[in-house]
Write an enzyme that holds these catalytic residues in place. Structure first.
Site, PDB file in Angstrom:
ATOM      1  CD  GLU A 243      -3.035  -0.987   2.228  1.00 13.87           C
ATOM      2  OE1 GLU A 243      -3.760   0.014   2.318  1.00 13.87           O
ATOM      3  OE2 GLU A 243      -3.120  -1.934   3.040  1.00 13.87           O
ATOM      4  CG  HIS A 259       8.548 -28.021   6.990  1.00 18.08           C
ATOM      5  ND1 HIS A 259       9.092 -29.214   7.405  1.00 18.08           N
ATOM      6  CD2 HIS A 259       8.572 -27.199   8.071  1.00 18.08           C
ATOM      7  CE1 HIS A 259       9.398 -29.132   8.696  1.00 18.08           C
ATOM      8  NE2 HIS A 259       9.099 -27.907   9.118  1.00 18.08           N
ATOM      9  CE  LYS A 352     -11.995  -0.328   0.668  1.00 20.28           C
ATOM     10  NZ  LYS A 352     -11.845   0.159   2.021  1.00 20.28           N
TER      11      LYS A 352
HETATM   12  C1  F6R Z   1      -6.062   1.594   3.839  1.00 18.62           C
HETATM   13  C2  F6R Z   1      -5.995   0.247   4.365  1.00 18.62           C
HETATM   14  C3  F6R Z   1      -6.992  -0.777   3.885  1.00 18.62           C
HETATM   15  C4  F6R Z   1      -8.284  -0.720   4.719  1.00 18.62           C
HETATM   16  C5  F6R Z   1      -9.309  -1.763   4.249  1.00 18.62           C
HETATM   17  C6  F6R Z   1     -10.557  -1.835   5.123  1.00 18.62           C
HETATM   18  O1  F6R Z   1      -5.138   2.418   4.504  1.00 18.62           O
HETATM   19  O2  F6R Z   1      -5.127  -0.056   5.129  1.00 18.62           O
HETATM   20  O3  F6R Z   1      -6.375  -2.053   3.976  1.00 18.62           O
HETATM   21  O4  F6R Z   1      -7.980  -0.930   6.072  1.00 18.62           O
HETATM   22  O5  F6R Z   1      -9.670  -1.502   2.926  1.00 18.62           O
HETATM   23  O6  F6R Z   1     -11.107  -0.576   5.357  1.00 18.62           O
HETATM   24  P1  F6R Z   1     -11.470  -0.152   6.862  1.00 18.62           P
HETATM   25  O7  F6R Z   1     -10.167  -0.238   7.601  1.00 18.62           O
HETATM   26  O8  F6R Z   1     -11.985   1.228   6.761  1.00 18.62           O
HETATM   27  O9  F6R Z   1     -12.478  -1.135   7.348  1.00 18.62           O
END
Ligand code: F6R
Length: 359
Positions: A243, A259, A352
């Site tokens: 990320e 292993h 998303k």
């Molecule tokens: C972004 C991040 C992502 C979010 C994930 C879930 O910085 O680390 O991995 O954590 O998309 O979103 P939340 O944390 O808001 O439930």
């Protein structure tokens, strides 16, 4: 896109750093010890009383799941309950009235976590939510589920202090862990000390995190840690490479990798030639694990330049947090060296928005 032939910026140049990191991810990493202090205080404000459960299921995704994974790894061998980290829509069938489900979503809008929350409520599990708001806070209010509210407005992955320490408070309250205050206080002191020699103002010539980042540019990090909590730290390094630095990375666990993966390092005419093994180590490793690690490093070291990062402090908690902190610095430096904005996560945002709603 091919890797830049040379570093995009000089890591010691504050203006150049700010150009690549306009959103200030480096500042959030620098402030991690302070965030841990706030996260601890937020957790202590939990007023709900909790029954001792048979299982603790921490459900969340990505940056909201890592605190749960860390908690489980630190407590699973010394707690009367069993810990499950759930990164999915569905909950294990075993979840019911005897379970404590902790739903963690920084935004409060992650669909997998919302679905798991609803299932936990239907199965009449005890539930506590950790979130900065969103739909999860609304659903929790409707169902009169206790919520630990954390400050919003920053990336979930940069909120580990807010998302981890409240979990410790919850399991303490449920009678599953002894008082953690002494370990917490000394772990945060360890992090304070690390900030000085790993932070952006420490020149590259004396800064091991900047140096390691420099050696990882153009490489694929394989971050390797022994069970239980160094394996979680290795996974955190991997996801922070993904990320923050927009790099592929791998993580794996000892003893399992002895292993299987250990054979792959011999492939120096293939993919292994671009991979760098980064071992996360700790003086809390058992004698047997240390012998195993030393032997593994010797075998892999015949094929590849091995990197090692050692935990600091006087408890497993401090060691786990310290290698995570080191990795957070390394991955932001890697982003800067590669000219990638460490705050931006366009691929996740796109996914998303393609799925729509609360994905
Ligand atoms: C972004 C991040 C992502 C979010 C994930 C879930 O910085 O680390 O991995 O954590 O998309 O979103 P939340 O944390 O808001 O439930």
């Amino acid at each position: 896109m091919p890797e830049p032939a040379r570093a995009a910026i000089d890591l010691d140049d504050a203006q150049a750093r700010a150009r690549v990191d306009p959103g200030g991810m480096m500042g959030l990493v620098v402030d991690f010890p302070q965030q841990c202090r706030q996260g601890w205080l937020i957790g202590q404000q939990l007023s709900a009383s909790l029954r001792r459960p048979r299982q603790v299921v921490i459900t969340g995704m990505g940056g909201s799941a890592v605190g749960g994974a860390l908690l489980a790894s630190l407590l699973e061998h010394r707690s009367p309950a069993c810990f499950i980290v759930n990164r999915d829509y569905a909950l294990p069938e075993i979840v019911g009235k005897d379970s404590l489900v902790i739903a963690v979503s920084y935004s409060g809008n992650t669909e997998e976590t919302l679905t798991a929350f609803e299932t936990a409520a239907e199965r009449e599990a005890q539930i506590v939510c950790v979130t900065s708001g969103g739909r999860l806070a609304e659903l929790a209010a409707q169902r009169q589920v206790p919520v630990i509210s954390v400050p919003g407005g920053q990336p979930p992955r940069a909120s580990l202090g807010y998302l981890f320490f409240p979990l410790l408070a919850i399991v303490e309250r449920a009678g599953l862990a002894p008082d953690q205050h002494a370990d917490f206080a000394s772990a945060v002191r360890t992090l304070d000390g690390m900030r000085e020699h790993l932070g952006p103002d420490a020149p590259g010539a004396e800064n091991p995190a900047k140096q390691l980042a420099g050696r990882l540019v153009g490489r694929m990090p394989f971050v390797l840690g022994s069970t239980p909590w160094l394996g979680v730290a290795a996974y955190r390094w991997r996801t922070q490479c993904n990320e923050n630095a927009k790099m592929l990375a791998s993580s794996n666990l000892l003893p399992e990798l002895d292993h299987n993966e250990i054979c792959g390092w011999a492939d120096q005419e293939g993919t292994a030639s671009r991979a760098t093994p980064v071992f996360l180590r700790s003086s809390f490793e058992s004698d047997r694990m240390r012998a195993r690690l030393d032997a593994t490093i010797e075998i892999i070291g015949a094929h590849a330049q091995v990197e090692q990062v050692w935990g600091e402090g006087d408890s497993p908690l401090a060691h786990a947090l310290s290698v995570i902190y080191f990795g957070d610095f390394v991955t932001v430096y890697l982003a800067l060296l590669r000219g990638r904005n460490p705050m931006e996560i366009a691929a996740i945002d796109r996914l998303k928005s393609v799925l729509g709603g609360n994905a």
